[in-house]
Design an enzyme around this catalytic site. Structure first.
Site, PDB file in Angstrom:
ATOM      1  N   ASP A  58     125.725  58.462  70.257  1.00  0.00           N
ATOM      2  CA  ASP A  58     125.300  59.547  71.155  1.00  0.00           C
ATOM      3  C   ASP A  58     124.491  60.606  70.410  1.00  0.00           C
ATOM      4  O   ASP A  58     123.444  61.057  70.874  1.00  0.00           O
ATOM      5  CB  ASP A  58     126.521  60.213  71.807  1.00  0.00           C
ATOM      6  N   ARG A 104     121.984  60.369  77.687  1.00  0.00           N
ATOM      7  CA  ARG A 104     121.544  59.093  77.132  1.00  0.00           C
ATOM      8  C   ARG A 104     122.169  57.948  77.911  1.00  0.00           C
ATOM      9  O   ARG A 104     123.179  58.117  78.586  1.00  0.00           O
ATOM     10  CB  ARG A 104     121.909  58.971  75.654  1.00  0.00           C
ATOM     11  N   ASP A 133     129.131  50.815  67.404  1.00  0.00           N
ATOM     12  CA  ASP A 133     128.684  51.843  66.443  1.00  0.00           C
ATOM     13  C   ASP A 133     129.740  52.144  65.386  1.00  0.00           C
ATOM     14  O   ASP A 133     129.427  52.235  64.200  1.00  0.00           O
ATOM     15  CB  ASP A 133     128.152  53.116  67.139  1.00  0.00           C
ATOM     16  N   TYR A 173     140.320  54.537  73.518  1.00  0.00           N
ATOM     17  CA  TYR A 173     139.230  54.491  72.534  1.00  0.00           C
ATOM     18  C   TYR A 173     139.767  54.434  71.093  1.00  0.00           C
ATOM     19  O   TYR A 173     139.407  53.522  70.338  1.00  0.00           O
ATOM     20  CB  TYR A 173     138.291  55.686  72.751  1.00  0.00           C
ATOM     21  N   GLU A 218     127.713  47.844  72.803  1.00  0.00           N
ATOM     22  CA  GLU A 218     128.800  48.757  73.191  1.00  0.00           C
ATOM     23  C   GLU A 218     130.021  48.550  72.308  1.00  0.00           C
ATOM     24  O   GLU A 218     130.437  47.417  72.063  1.00  0.00           O
ATOM     25  CB  GLU A 218     129.155  48.502  74.665  1.00  0.00           C
ATOM     26  N   HIS A 219     130.557  49.660  71.846  1.00  0.00           N
ATOM     27  CA  HIS A 219     131.706  49.670  70.927  1.00  0.00           C
ATOM     28  C   HIS A 219     131.362  48.949  69.627  1.00  0.00           C
ATOM     29  O   HIS A 219     132.216  48.323  69.012  1.00  0.00           O
ATOM     30  CB  HIS A 219     132.952  49.077  71.595  1.00  0.00           C
TER      31      HIS A 219
HETATM   32  C1  GLA Z   1     131.495  56.492  73.407  1.00  0.00           C
HETATM   33  C2  GLA Z   1     131.306  56.979  71.969  1.00  0.00           C
HETATM   34  C3  GLA Z   1     130.191  56.223  71.268  1.00  0.00           C
HETATM   35  C4  GLA Z   1     130.351  54.706  71.428  1.00  0.00           C
HETATM   36  C5  GLA Z   1     130.586  54.351  72.893  1.00  0.00           C
HETATM   37  C6  GLA Z   1     130.891  52.866  73.091  1.00  0.00           C
HETATM   38  O1  GLA Z   1     130.398  56.846  74.180  1.00  0.00           O
HETATM   39  O2  GLA Z   1     131.018  58.356  71.962  1.00  0.00           O
HETATM   40  O3  GLA Z   1     130.152  56.585  69.907  1.00  0.00           O
HETATM   41  O4  GLA Z   1     131.378  54.226  70.607  1.00  0.00           O
HETATM   42  O5  GLA Z   1     131.671  55.079  73.443  1.00  0.00           O
HETATM   43  O6  GLA Z   1     129.793  52.099  72.732  1.00  0.00           O
END
Ligand code: GLA
Length: 353
Positions: free
Chosen positions: A147, A38, A47, A197, A44-45
């Site tokens: 994801d 995907r 979810d 993260y 971004e960041h």
């Molecule tokens: C990783 C995580 C996702 C999301 C992205 C940032 O890919 O697996 O859940 O938080 O980082 O958007």
């Protein structure tokens, strides 16, 4: 320059995987499945903050084949066009009183976690949530739901706007033949990913709690500004990224609906700058790739995509500019870039044998 493998072309991969399964385990595979890679266009960041994301499933992906053996073990083999050779693993099937547990090789923890948590009920959201639980408990990564949702719900010709709070999804058409999505792999992965993260996630929770909100989805920029002095500067910056990015993602989905690619591209660049400066998850290589892409005539926008600290950038551009963009980026980038020109594709599925 690599060309993406389209989904129908998963068939040669399947044939190779079946042959490798027989050679490795001495018996035929009895099940096979396909899961797409995907790319996140924007959001971004967000979810794990209950916000919005706008990913699409790719034509690239992984084929998995497997079989149960007489001696109570499960044999699994996976392959993709990207892998030099298939990966394989064998582990004891779970039994009453002896569930699966994570171990080596690490990639297999994703498979084991899904076997442990997934119960087939036909509901795609439940399937995605079981896969997320697998990643949390077996791979040790406190990821959001992006994801897994796009992997199971991806649809050909569409990006997917996901409301990560309500779990509602909206398909956004992305079929304009004059438009292209170029993914550029920086081919670097800084080791920070694992530790940074969870730290970002904690900082967001801290900011939400300080603002008296269940998540940053519920916070406004005005509320954040009013509380700035109560938050540490770093936590304030993290929250400013998330609140801004959630708004940008909603605007970008609308712009895509309206085929307003200029606006979409501007939002992508704002997203990148915010991830670089406020969320601090970019790296020099990703910044270089974005800067190079933005120098090309016909490019609407470009940004880092995914968790950060390496990995890929995503660039929205006129289809006619794709060739020169790749040449220009290749020339300008200090590392070695790999390119994928891909189209939105379908989600994970069982492959008939
Ligand atoms: C990783 C995580 C996702 C999301 C992205 C940032 O890919 O697996 O859940 O938080 O980082 O958007």
């Amino acid at each position: 320059m690599a060309e993406a493998v389209s989904e129908p072309r998963s068939l040669p991969l399947l044939a190779a995987a079946r042959r490798a399964h027989e050679a490795a385990f001495g018996g035929a595979a009895v099940l096979a499945a396909w899961a797409p890679a995907r790319v996140n266009l924007i959001g971004e960041h967000t979810d794990y903050n209950g916000g919005f994301v706008l990913p699409m499933a790719l034509q690239l992906g992984t084929v998995l084949v497997g079989s149960p053996a007489q001696d109570g073990t499960i044999s699994i083999l996976t392959t993709s066009a990207e892998a030099d050779e298939p990966h394989r693993v064998q582990f004891p099937a779970p039994r009453q009183g002896s569930p699966l547990s994570p171990g080596q090789p690490r990639w297999a923890n994703y498979v084991k976690g899904v076997i442990q948590h997934y119960r087939d009920d036909g509901d795609l959201a439940a399937k995605a949530l079981a896969c997320q639980k697998a990643e949390h408990t077996f791979a040790g990564m406190p990821c959001g739901i992006m994801d897994q949702f796009i992997s199971v719900m991806g649809k050909e010709g569409h990006a997917l706007l996901i409301d990560c709070r309500s779990l509602e999804t909206v398909l956004v058409p992305l079929t304009d033949a004059n438009l292209a999505v170029l993914i550029t792999n920086s081919n670097v992965r800084h080791t920070l990913t694992g530790s940074e993260y969870p730290t970002r996630r904690r900082q967001c929770e801290e900011a939400a709690a300080a603002l008296g909100k269940a998540s940053l989805r519920d916070a406004t920029m005005a509320e954040l500004e009013a509380s700035r002095s109560r938050l540490g500067e770093e936590v304030y910056q993290r929250a400013r990224h998330v609140i801004g990015e959630i708004a940008r993602t909603v605007q970008a989905a609308q712009a895509l609906q309206d085929r307003d690619y200029k606006t979409f591209g501007r939002l992508m660049v704002e997203s990148h700058n915010s991830l670089r400066d406020d969320y601090e998850v970019s790296c020099p290589e990703l910044d270089e790739l974005v800067a190079a892409a933005l120098e090309v005539d016909g490019v609407y926008g470009s940004r880092m995509t995914g968790g950060g600290f390496g990995g890929c950038t995503v660039t929205l551009l006129e289809a006619g500019a794709a060739e020169r963009a790749q040449h220009h980026i290749k020339e300008k980038y200090s590392g070695t870039a790999t390119f994928y020109l891909t189209k939105p594709s379908g989600g994970a599925k069982v492959l008939p044998l």
